[in-house]
Design an enzyme around this catalytic site. Structure first.
Site, PDB file in Angstrom:
ATOM      1  N   GLU A 199       0.826  -1.205   0.000  1.00  0.00           N
ATOM      2  CA  GLU A 199       0.000   0.000   0.000  1.00  0.00           C
ATOM      3  C   GLU A 199       0.864   1.261   0.000  1.00  0.00           C
ATOM      4  OE1 GLU A 199      -3.215   0.434  -0.397  1.00  0.00           O
ATOM      5  OE2 GLU A 199      -3.578  -1.724  -0.569  1.00  0.00           O
TER       6      GLU A 199
ATOM      7  N   TYR B 288      -6.837   6.136   4.325  1.00  0.00           N
ATOM      8  CA  TYR B 288      -6.979   5.207   3.197  1.00  0.00           C
ATOM      9  C   TYR B 288      -6.119   3.962   3.398  1.00  0.00           C
ATOM     10  CZ  TYR B 288      -7.012   3.186  -1.424  1.00  0.00           C
ATOM     11  OH  TYR B 288      -7.150   2.300  -2.453  1.00  0.00           O
TER      12      TYR B 288
ATOM     13  N   ASP C 264     -11.634   5.270  -3.485  1.00  0.00           N
ATOM     14  CA  ASP C 264     -10.567   5.994  -4.162  1.00  0.00           C
ATOM     15  C   ASP C 264     -11.105   6.535  -5.487  1.00  0.00           C
ATOM     16  OD1 ASP C 264     -10.727   3.792  -5.821  1.00  0.00           O
ATOM     17  OD2 ASP C 264      -8.661   3.133  -5.514  1.00  0.00           O
TER      18      ASP C 264
END
Length: 304
Positions: free
Chosen positions: A50, A133, A151
């Site tokens: 990520e 996020y 997103d």
């Protein structure tokens, strides 16, 4: 038709949530892109992926991800590493924003100090450099305990498919309402795959077998604009595209009954509907005038 759409999204239409959910998950599980971080539920490996993926092309991330884990295979290994080595790796692999390497190294130390990874989005944000996020993504993919990911790709999908207004609160409401409870891992992977494979800036609805065509506002109207796509693609959904589909179907089927042809041209074809026989005959009339097809009352074929 069941279940009202979220009132937070300022919509009054209704649809069958379970059918929408099942269609997407079945599509994803039948075939999806393979990435190494999709083959693990190790929170360390998912966190690395990520952090690397932020504003970096996935093709470049995949190679760097494998090499990074060869160098530091566990969170303990990364925590014990010299920070300059981690930053040097980041620079050598053109991953951008060297602060991410520093934050990842510090976060690894925090995890080791506390004796393991936190599991909820809120707790994961206590790690250095981990925002909402990334925290939600790790919670989803490692622990199946996240909220719906929202997103740019997901916003585009929701805007096109369900005509969700370009409003962050509306997108959040819709995304969380659609996600099946307790299934954030598969759902978030699936909806992001949809945005990446079928519903990109240039949509590939039929080519990618988009599972939401039956409900999709953009597919029905031909308007594929979205928050990150300010101008409508000229070809997708156009009459020119539909004429091409007619010719393609007739090449494969030689001579076809009109309703059989209609279903091959549009997934939402209905003989008496908006995209029905009258609409199809209009396309065929154009093609017949161009000398490309032959049409009678019930059948059509390519002119040889």
């Amino acid at each position: 038709m069941t279940d009202a759409l979220p009132t937070e999204a300022d919509a009054a239409a209704e649809f069958d949530r379970e059918a929408v959910r099942e269609a997407l998950v079945s599509w994803y599980e039948a075939d999806h892109r393979s990435f190494p971080w999709r083959e693990t539920d190790d929170p360390y490996r998912i966190l690395v992926s990520e952090v690397m993926s932020q504003q970096t092309q996935l093709a470049r991330v995949e190679e760097a991800y494998r090499e990074f884990l060869d160098e530091w295979p566990t969170v303990e290994d990364l925590a014990a590493a010299d920070r300059s080595d981690v930053v040097g790796f980041w620079t050598a692999h053109s991953l951008g924003y060297n602060n991410r390497a520093k934050y990842l190294h510090t976060a690894a130390g925090q995890v080791v100090e506390r004796g393991g990874f936190p599991e909820t989005p809120d707790e994961l944000q206590d790690l250095h450099g981990v925002g909402p996020y990334t925290a939600n993504a790790v919670a989803s993919f490692a622990f199946n305990a996240g909220d719906a990911v929202v997103d740019t790709n997901v916003k585009r999908v929701l805007h096109r498919a369900f005509d969700v207004p370009d409003d962050d609160a509306a997108f959040e409401a819709w995304a969380n309402d659609l996600m099946p409870e307790g299934e954030s891992r598969v759902w978030n992977n699936a909806v992001m795959e949809l945005g990446g494979v079928a519903c990109g800036k240039a949509p590939r609805c039929d080519e990618a077998g988009c599972p939401w065509r039956e409900w999709c506002h953009a597919y029905a109207t031909g308007d594929f604009t979205a928050p990150d796509v300010p101008t409508q693609p000229k070809f997708e959904g156009s009459r020119r595209q539909m004429r091409g589909r007619v010719v393609g179907a007739l090449r494969e089927g030689d001579e076809l009954e009109l309703d059989t042809l209609g279903h091959r041209v549009r997934v939402d074809y209905a003989p008496d509907g908006e995209y029905g026989r009258e609409w199809l005959r209009g396309l065929l009339s154009d093609l017949e005038s161009d000398g490309l097809v032959t049409v009678d009352e019930e059948r059509a074929s390519l002119r040889r």
